[in-house]
Design an enzyme around this catalytic site. Structure first.
Site, PDB file in Angstrom:
ATOM      1  N   ALA A  43       0.847  -1.195   0.000  1.00 53.20           N
ATOM      2  CA  ALA A  43       0.000   0.000   0.000  1.00 53.20           C
ATOM      3  C   ALA A  43       0.880   1.241   0.000  1.00 53.20           C
ATOM      4  CB  ALA A  43      -0.927  -0.004   1.214  1.00 53.20           C
ATOM      5  N   LYS A  44       0.222   2.384  -0.026  1.00 50.51           N
ATOM      6  CA  LYS A  44       0.926   3.670  -0.071  1.00 50.51           C
ATOM      7  C   LYS A  44       1.898   3.848   1.095  1.00 50.51           C
ATOM      8  CE  LYS A  44      -0.754   6.332  -3.503  1.00 50.51           C
ATOM      9  NZ  LYS A  44       0.108   7.130  -4.415  1.00 50.51           N
ATOM     10  N   ARG A  45       1.544   3.258   2.230  1.00 48.86           N
ATOM     11  CA  ARG A  45       2.388   3.432   3.410  1.00 48.86           C
ATOM     12  C   ARG A  45       3.794   2.859   3.227  1.00 48.86           C
ATOM     13  NH1 ARG A  45      -1.285  -0.676   4.602  1.00 48.86           N
ATOM     14  NH2 ARG A  45      -0.305  -2.740   4.581  1.00 48.86           N
ATOM     15  N   GLU A  98       5.791   7.529  -8.593  1.00 52.18           N
ATOM     16  CA  GLU A  98       6.620   7.680  -7.395  1.00 52.18           C
ATOM     17  C   GLU A  98       7.985   7.037  -7.573  1.00 52.18           C
ATOM     18  OE1 GLU A  98       2.864   7.573  -4.232  1.00 52.18           O
ATOM     19  OE2 GLU A  98       4.007   5.754  -4.698  1.00 52.18           O
TER      20      GLU A  98
END
Length: 312
Positions: free
Chosen positions: A244-246, A254
């Site tokens: 996930a983004k975390r 990115e």
């Protein structure tokens, strides 16, 4: 009972159906690659569907399509916007209602969670609180809260056959067909839209396997053929959680900003499939595709290692 609005699309298609709630990350792109490769490798067409019934972030769908193209995937026809199918979704619910196979539900999410957590409650399953309410009680509850519409399921469990997981038996509850805002719910829309697009092979993450018996039961009630399901392993972070983004730089944009070109990121995704000949592109995958050697275990990935290698 047969469904209307499924169109005349030919059978024999695989698909990928992202929700435009944000950019695709490495795990999403790997699942899309597998869906594309298994469809193309079996002679099927490959279609896209943008599942935009909720959680839409402006511009996300366009970025998702661009990233899929950068990964080397191609698709047949224009991507289908799920929201353009709402009238067909509601028409099917009307037919199910006319057949006595739906009922209104006035429960809040909190009430459903509390019931599911009670002793003997099935985790995540709707306990049927509103299934047998009388007319007076329905009228009283309707005055205070707009209802959702649920399927009156005809079985408590269903067994499905998954190409990778084998036979899987899971609970079938009274799933939501229309939310209390009137919009079609996921389990309804995915069954109808797969049929509409001629999808007979569904490749997706194995976290969705538990929802498959519900979808199979709904397809059976509608007289729709069950697709071939292939639930593939997810990409996990080093803590064993879904990527996930975390977890840092996990999208192509990115990773690019961190110094990892899209071509390199794609090559690493392709390498994770463990195919012979060290393929680096999507087209390379098709040339050496061997389903027997595709990994059945999750890919554990720490994107920080990728970026550290570029900046160290």
């Amino acid at each position: 009972m047969t469904s209307d609005g499924t169109g005349d699309a030919p059978r024999g298609a695989g698909r990928y159906a992202p929700s435009p709630s944000g950019d695709l990350h490495v795990g999403n792109l790997r699942t899309a690659l597998l869906a594309w490769a298994l469809a193309r490798g079996s002679g099927r067409s490959f279609v896209l569907r943008i599942e935009d019934l909720d959680r839409v972030r402006p511009g996300a769908a366009q970025r998702q399509l661009a990233d899929l193209a950068r990964t080397g995937l191609d698709w047949d026809g224009e991507p289908l916007l799920q929201s353009t199918r709402e009238a067909a979704h509601r028409a099917v619910v009307e037919r199910l209602t006319a057949a006595g196979l739906t009922y209104e539900c006035y429960c809040t999410r909190r009430e459903i969670r509390a019931a599911a957590s009670a002793p003997h409650g099935a985790p995540g399953a709707y306990p049927g609180t509103c299934r047998d309410l009388g007319p007076a009680e329905r009228a009283a509850r309707r005055a205070g809260r707009a209802p959702a519409v649920r399927l009156r399921a005809q079985v408590h469990e269903e067994t499905v056959q998954d190409r990778w997981a084998g036979p899987y038996t899971g609970a079938v509850d009274d799933l939501v067909l229309l939310r209390n805002d009137g919009r079609p719910a996921y389990n309804l829309a995915v069954v109808l839209d797969d049929a509409h697009q001629g999808v007979d092979q569904v490749v997706r993450g194995d976290d969705l396997l538990p929802s498959t018996p519900r979808q199979a039961h709904l397809a059976d009630l509608l007289g729709l053929p069950r697709p071939e399901w292939v639930h593939v392993p997810l990409v996990l972070n080093p803590q064993g959680q879904r990527l996930a983004k975390r977890d840092g730089a996990v999208t192509l944009a990115e990773l690019g900003a961190a110094g990892v070109p899209a071509e390199e990121a794609v090559a690493r995704i392709v390498a994770s499939l463990g195919l012979p000949g060290r393929p680096r592109t999507a087209q390379d995958v098709l040339a050496v595709l061997d389903e027997d050697v595709l990994p059945r275990a999750p890919w554990v990935l720490d994107p920080r290692e990728w970026t550290a290698q570029r900046t160290g």
